[in-house]
Design a protein around this motif. Structure first.
Motif, PDB file in Angstrom:
ATOM      1  N   ARG A   1       0.851  -1.190   0.000  1.00 46.06           N
ATOM      2  CA  ARG A   1       0.000   0.000   0.000  1.00 46.06           C
ATOM      3  C   ARG A   1       0.887   1.239   0.000  1.00 46.06           C
ATOM      4  NH1 ARG A   1      -5.379   1.293   3.476  1.00 46.06           N
ATOM      5  NH2 ARG A   1      -5.544   3.502   3.006  1.00 46.06           N
ATOM      6  N   VAL A   2       0.633   2.134  -0.971  1.00 50.20           N
ATOM      7  CA  VAL A   2       1.369   3.384  -1.101  1.00 50.20           C
ATOM      8  C   VAL A   2       0.371   4.523  -0.912  1.00 50.20           C
ATOM      9  CG1 VAL A   2       2.849   4.784  -2.572  1.00 50.20           C
ATOM     10  CG2 VAL A   2       2.957   2.277  -2.718  1.00 50.20           C
ATOM     11  N   GLN A   3       0.704   5.440  -0.047  1.00 52.24           N
ATOM     12  CA  GLN A   3      -0.160   6.589   0.221  1.00 52.24           C
ATOM     13  C   GLN A   3       0.659   7.867   0.027  1.00 52.24           C
ATOM     14  OE1 GLN A   3      -2.951   6.519   3.631  1.00 52.24           O
ATOM     15  NE2 GLN A   3      -1.993   8.442   4.265  1.00 52.24           N
ATOM     16  N   VAL A   4       0.189   8.732  -0.870  1.00 47.53           N
ATOM     17  CA  VAL A   4       0.858   9.997  -1.165  1.00 47.53           C
ATOM     18  C   VAL A   4      -0.082  11.115  -0.720  1.00 47.53           C
ATOM     19  CG1 VAL A   4       1.883  11.446  -2.939  1.00 47.53           C
ATOM     20  CG2 VAL A   4       2.062   8.952  -3.111  1.00 47.53           C
ATOM     21  N   GLN A   5       0.360  11.886   0.266  1.00 45.83           N
ATOM     22  CA  GLN A   5      -0.464  12.954   0.837  1.00 45.83           C
ATOM     23  C   GLN A   5       0.234  14.289   0.632  1.00 45.83           C
ATOM     24  OE1 GLN A   5      -1.358  12.324   4.940  1.00 45.83           O
ATOM     25  NE2 GLN A   5      -2.991  13.853   5.012  1.00 45.83           N
ATOM     26  N   ASP A   6      -0.546  15.283   0.174  1.00 46.66           N
ATOM     27  CA  ASP A   6       0.028  16.605  -0.065  1.00 46.66           C
ATOM     28  C   ASP A   6      -0.866  17.670   0.550  1.00 46.66           C
ATOM     29  OD1 ASP A   6      -1.903  17.767  -2.115  1.00 46.66           O
ATOM     30  OD2 ASP A   6      -1.267  15.949  -3.173  1.00 46.66           O
ATOM     31  N   THR A   7      -0.342  18.874   0.587  1.00 43.18           N
ATOM     32  CA  THR A   7      -1.093  20.043   1.102  1.00 43.18           C
ATOM     33  C   THR A   7      -1.414  20.992  -0.042  1.00 43.18           C
ATOM     34  OG1 THR A   7       0.984  21.189   1.590  1.00 43.18           O
ATOM     35  CG2 THR A   7       0.006  19.860   3.355  1.00 43.18           C
ATOM     36  N   GLY A   8      -1.676  20.423  -1.208  1.00 43.00           N
ATOM     37  CA  GLY A   8      -1.860  21.224  -2.410  1.00 43.00           C
ATOM     38  C   GLY A   8      -3.240  21.807  -2.555  1.00 43.00           C
ATOM     39  N   ILE A   9      -3.623  22.003  -3.826  1.00 37.62           N
ATOM     40  CA  ILE A   9      -4.841  22.753  -4.149  1.00 37.62           C
ATOM     41  C   ILE A   9      -6.112  21.962  -3.853  1.00 37.62           C
ATOM     42  CG2 ILE A   9      -3.663  24.137  -5.886  1.00 37.62           C
ATOM     43  CD1 ILE A   9      -4.773  22.296  -7.990  1.00 37.62           C
ATOM     44  N   GLY A  10      -6.012  20.643  -3.732  1.00 40.26           N
ATOM     45  CA  GLY A  10      -7.198  19.846  -3.414  1.00 40.26           C
ATOM     46  C   GLY A  10      -8.163  19.753  -4.592  1.00 40.26           C
ATOM     47  N   VAL A  11      -9.228  19.008  -4.372  1.00 39.57           N
ATOM     48  CA  VAL A  11     -10.232  18.760  -5.416  1.00 39.57           C
ATOM     49  C   VAL A  11     -11.593  18.716  -4.759  1.00 39.57           C
ATOM     50  CG1 VAL A  11     -11.020  17.191  -7.228  1.00 39.57           C
ATOM     51  CG2 VAL A  11      -8.582  17.414  -6.790  1.00 39.57           C
ATOM     52  N   ASN A  12     -12.602  19.238  -5.450  1.00 40.70           N
ATOM     53  CA  ASN A  12     -13.979  19.092  -4.969  1.00 40.70           C
ATOM     54  C   ASN A  12     -14.368  17.616  -4.965  1.00 40.70           C
ATOM     55  OD1 ASN A  12     -14.618  21.821  -4.520  1.00 40.70           O
ATOM     56  ND2 ASN A  12     -14.921  22.135  -6.721  1.00 40.70           N
ATOM     57  N   PRO A  13     -15.044  17.142  -3.923  1.00 35.41           N
ATOM     58  CA  PRO A  13     -15.414  15.712  -3.875  1.00 35.41           C
ATOM     59  C   PRO A  13     -16.212  15.254  -5.086  1.00 35.41           C
ATOM     60  CG  PRO A  13     -15.718  16.735  -1.728  1.00 35.41           C
ATOM     61  CD  PRO A  13     -15.398  17.847  -2.684  1.00 35.41           C
ATOM     62  N   GLN A  14     -17.082  16.133  -5.638  1.00 40.96           N
ATOM     63  CA  GLN A  14     -17.889  15.715  -6.782  1.00 40.96           C
ATOM     64  C   GLN A  14     -17.055  15.561  -8.059  1.00 40.96           C
ATOM     65  OE1 GLN A  14     -18.316  18.454  -5.022  1.00 40.96           O
ATOM     66  NE2 GLN A  14     -18.554  20.283  -6.312  1.00 40.96           N
ATOM     67  N   ASP A  15     -15.825  16.126  -8.063  1.00 38.17           N
ATOM     68  CA  ASP A  15     -14.976  16.013  -9.252  1.00 38.17           C
ATOM     69  C   ASP A  15     -14.026  14.825  -9.187  1.00 38.17           C
ATOM     70  OD1 ASP A  15     -16.069  18.313 -10.343  1.00 38.17           O
ATOM     71  OD2 ASP A  15     -14.647  19.628  -9.296  1.00 38.17           O
ATOM     72  N   ILE A  16     -13.997  14.135  -8.045  1.00 38.42           N
ATOM     73  CA  ILE A  16     -13.049  13.022  -7.891  1.00 38.42           C
ATOM     74  C   ILE A  16     -13.266  11.917  -8.928  1.00 38.42           C
ATOM     75  CG2 ILE A  16     -12.390  11.131  -6.344  1.00 38.42           C
ATOM     76  CD1 ILE A  16     -12.603  13.062  -4.022  1.00 38.42           C
ATOM     77  N   PRO A  17     -14.523  11.490  -9.246  1.00 36.01           N
ATOM     78  CA  PRO A  17     -14.682  10.419 -10.247  1.00 36.01           C
ATOM     79  C   PRO A  17     -14.139  10.769 -11.621  1.00 36.01           C
ATOM     80  CG  PRO A  17     -16.698  10.702  -8.973  1.00 36.01           C
ATOM     81  CD  PRO A  17     -15.808  11.850  -8.615  1.00 36.01           C
ATOM     82  N   LYS A  18     -13.970  12.063 -11.917  1.00 36.67           N
ATOM     83  CA  LYS A  18     -13.490  12.457 -13.243  1.00 36.67           C
ATOM     84  C   LYS A  18     -11.980  12.362 -13.367  1.00 36.67           C
ATOM     85  CE  LYS A  18     -17.221  15.895 -13.510  1.00 36.67           C
ATOM     86  NZ  LYS A  18     -17.526  17.336 -13.669  1.00 36.67           N
TER      87      LYS A  18
END
Length: 747
Positions: free
Chosen positions: A509-526
């Protein structure tokens, strides 16, 4: 004693005629009387069940005595003695006694005889009644036989027309009907139309409302019911003339629910539709419907309903089969077209893979070569821009080709043993320079339980990690990026459907976490779609093609894993996690890999100065760039543009080359054939090293080069440092070859 009775009665008759006549008569009477007892004795002897044998004996004695008197009477016709007269008297006395006794006996048995006669009449009536019952039973048996034949025939066939014709004909025979008709419901279920009759399979357009008062009660029960002879469903038979019309019976025939069937003659939806079976007795007979006949009609209606339902299912199955056959024909044609299109696309991609990489390789190699020259600051900035744009375009080409191979299933993962912690440290070293420029803190946390060696496609594994970590660095302006790698346990994996526990495999399991611009939850599937970026990303005009995550998702799927994206919203950072399955190599593979990674002895770096190299490339720009790189490395390089020139130069005496670089994909010739011919020209210990130059990064090319005995593969684009490293490895390989097979080659 003399008798003179004839003298006074018939004086004109002779006396002897009278005597003879009486004598003859008495003789025959006596003969008859004596024969009757003989017949009675014969009857009593042969009859074992006659109840009045003693009466017959008594009656026989009476007859014998009567005959005796007639026989003795013959002796009295002439002069006779007293003895004859005495015998005659005794005979008559005995006859009188026996006759009186017989008369008294007959008086006692006459009532019994009369009761026997009464019983005889009763039994005769019963016998007549039984005969009638047997006739009725035979009629019923014949009707049942007809019904059995009907049931067998309608079950034997599943053709609707055959079922209906057989039903009407067999019912007409079994019940001696004048007419028999079947009425079917219309599509809307509001009317009954005449489907067929006993004498016609196409009676024409005759309809009756389904709610007609005369037939409405029939649909309310499953029993056969009498209906008026004046009902419109019975008006189809010929006129009865002077006779009253015969009785009419109707019974409903339930039909199959047709919600899932496209039957043209059954109504759509609603209640269960019913057909109507109408049977009419002949008008010139006084027959009435018997209970057993009505039961037979009800049984036949049920059998017809089942047969029609099965026929409907068969018709629908045949219709669907024909539809499926037609669809299969179309699908087969579409499949062939798709296969042709896929082959065309693959051919196009194969050509474009070479044709697009070739100029890009030239541009990158020329730019890299130009960077090492003396340039002004402005010129160097322009060269750097060209080189960066070329690298970006090369990455885009690689991504597009990878997506195409992933979609058509032609991309296959390789299996090699590699060091897992070292791989992630290499990824960290690759992204650290970019993170430093952005002043980002980047960290790597490796779990203590991670295996040191794993088996899988290390290149694709690194590609996934670089895509995810690279995105995190690219879309983070300030803050940090953390990479966490640990061994995943099946029971704690959130997408447990992907986990198959095995001792020979492990889940990373690889987990990459950042403090960047983020994404709206509704846009995640795209985010995992091709050529699509989230609105928050595209609005900031970040550089990217939208292929990195799409490729990563497909590669993770090929590794039997899963990938998911988490973000609480804009400017809140995001976390990308993925799990892949890797094999655990055995001890032999681990030792072999460790030996391959042992660094060579502390000897000075291999020099390629003075190395004679022959370059064969049909592209003039590529020849120039490759030769220029070799010259800058101090090699003695020659370049040719055709196989003929290459072979002629190798065959010239006094011209010996240590290395031949062959472009294996050329427009007018096949570089693989040239490599084989070069190997055939020289003995094993005298031939030069033959190395492939290619822009095709697929496994098939590498396998083909290895199968024909080439000594290595150099993939385009080629930078100066990449060329120096490749030549150094080849020279080392050639030195080992010289130790095993000494040869005289000038360097």
């Amino acid at each position: 004693m003399d008798c003179n009775c004839m003298d006074s009665l018939w004086p004109w008759l002779p006396e002897d005629i009278y005597t003879k006549s009486q004598y003859v008569s008495d003789f025959f009477i006596a003969l008859a009387y004596f024969s009757i007892p003989c017949e009675l004795i014969y009857f009593v002897k042969k009859s074992a069940v006659f109840p009045y044998k003693w009466v017959l004996v008594q009656f026989g004695a009476f007859i014998v005595l009567c005959g005796s008197t007639h026989a003795i009477n013959m002796l009295t016709m002439t002069s006779h003695s007293r003895t004859v007269a005495f015998i005659m008297i005794m005979s008559k006395i005995l006859t009188a006694i026996v006759s009186c006794a017989t008369a008294v006996t007959l008086v006692t048995i006459i009532p019994d005889l009369l009761s026997v006669k009464t019983r005889e009449l009763f039994l005769k009536n019963k016998a007549d009644e039984l005969d009638r019952e047997m006739g009725l039973i035979r009629t019923q048996a014949e009707a049942v036989q007809h019904v059995r034949m009907l049931t067998h025939e309608i079950r034997f066939t599943l053709v609707r027309d055959t079922i209906l014709n057989t039903t009407l004909v067999e019912l007409g025979k079994a019940l001696a009907l004048e007419e028999c008709a079947l009425w079917m419901p219309s599509r809307d279920g509001l009317e009954l139309h005449l489907c067929r009759t006993l004498g016609s399979t196409n009676p024409g357009r005759v309809t009756v409302p389904v709610h007609h008062p005369s037939i409405q009660p029939v649909f309310c029960t499953h029993r056969a019911r009498n209906i008026p002879a004046t009902s419109p469903v019975a008006a189809i038979r010929p006129r009865a003339g002077k006779y009253l019309p015969g009785e009419v019976v109707a019974v409903r025939v339930p039909l199959l629910h047709v919600e899932n069937f496209n039957i043209s003659y059954w109504p759509e939806g609603g209640d269960v539709p019913y057909a109507l079976l109408v049977l009419m007795l002949p008008s010139d007979s006084a027959r009435t419907w018997h209970l057993h006949e009505l039961e037979l009609v009800e049984a036949v209606a049920g059998q017809v309903a089942v047969a029609l339902s099965h026929a409907a299912i068969l018709e629908e199955s045949i219709r669907q089969r024909d539809t499926l056959i037609a669809q299969n024909v179309k699908l087969d044609a579409s499949k062939r077209e798709a296969e042709m299109a896929l082959r065309s696309r693959n051919d196009f991609l194969a050509v474009m893979d070479r044709e697009m990489r070739t100029p890009m390789s030239t541009i990158i190699a020329a730019s890299s070569h130009l960077q090492d020259t003396s340039l002004s600051q402005e010129q160097r900035a322009m060269v750097d821009t060209i080189l960066n744009s070329s690298n970006l375009l090369a990455t885009l080409i690689n991504d597009v080709l990878d997506v195409s191979r992933l979609e058509d299933g032609s991309l296959e993962l390789e299996k090699r043993t590699f060091n897992l912690p070292a791989t992630f440290r290499e990824v960290l070293n690759l992204v650290k320079p970019v993170a430093s420029l952005r002043k980002l803190a980047i960290s790597l946390c490796l779990g203590s339980e991670l295996p040191e060696f794993v088996c899988g496609d290390d290149k694709r594994f690194v590609q996934i990690a670089l895509n995810i970590v690279g995105n995190a660095v690219k879309f983070t302006k300030e803050g940090s990026v953390s990479i966490t790698v640990r061994l995943e346990k099946p029971e704690s994996f959130q997408a447990s459907d992907y986990v198959v526990p095995s001792e020979k495999h492990c889940y990373i399991r690889v987990q990459v976490q950042d403090t960047g611009i983020g994404v709206n939850p509704q846009d995640i599937p795209k985010l995992f779609n091709k050529f699509i970026q989230a609105p928050a990303v595209s609005s900031r005009k970040q550089v990217g093609t939208g292929l990195g995550l799409a490729i990563s998702k497909r590669l993770v799927s090929l590794m039997d894993g899963n990938i998911w994206f988490e973000s609480e919203g804009l400017n809140r950072g995001c976390t990308v996690s993925y799990v892949v399955r890797l094999a655990i190599p055995d001890a032999v593979d681990q030792v072999s890999y460790a030996l391959q990674q042992v660094p060579p002895s502390s000897s000075p770096r291999t020099s390629v100065t003075g190395l004679r190299v022959l370059v064969m490339d049909a592209n003039g720009a590529n020849r120039m760039v490759t030769r220029g790189l070799l010259l800058r490395l101090g090699c003695d390089a020659f370049a040719v543009g055709s196989p003929r020139e290459c072979l002629q130069l190798l065959a010239q005496p006094g011209r010996s080359f240590r290395l031949v670089l062959v472009d294996v994909y050329m427009a007018e010739s096949d570089g693989f054939e040239v490599a084989v011919k070069i190997q055939d020209m020289f003995k094993r210990h005298e031939r030069p090293l033959v190395v492939a130059l290619t822009a095709a990064h697929d496994r098939q090319t590498s396998e083909r080069c290895s199968s024909i005995g080439m000594d290595g593969v150099i993939f385009k684009p080629i930078s100066l440092e990449k060329m120096r490293s490749a030549l150094a490895q080849l020279v080392d390989k050639g030195s080992f070859f010289d130790d095993c097979y000494p040869r005289k080659l000038s360097s």
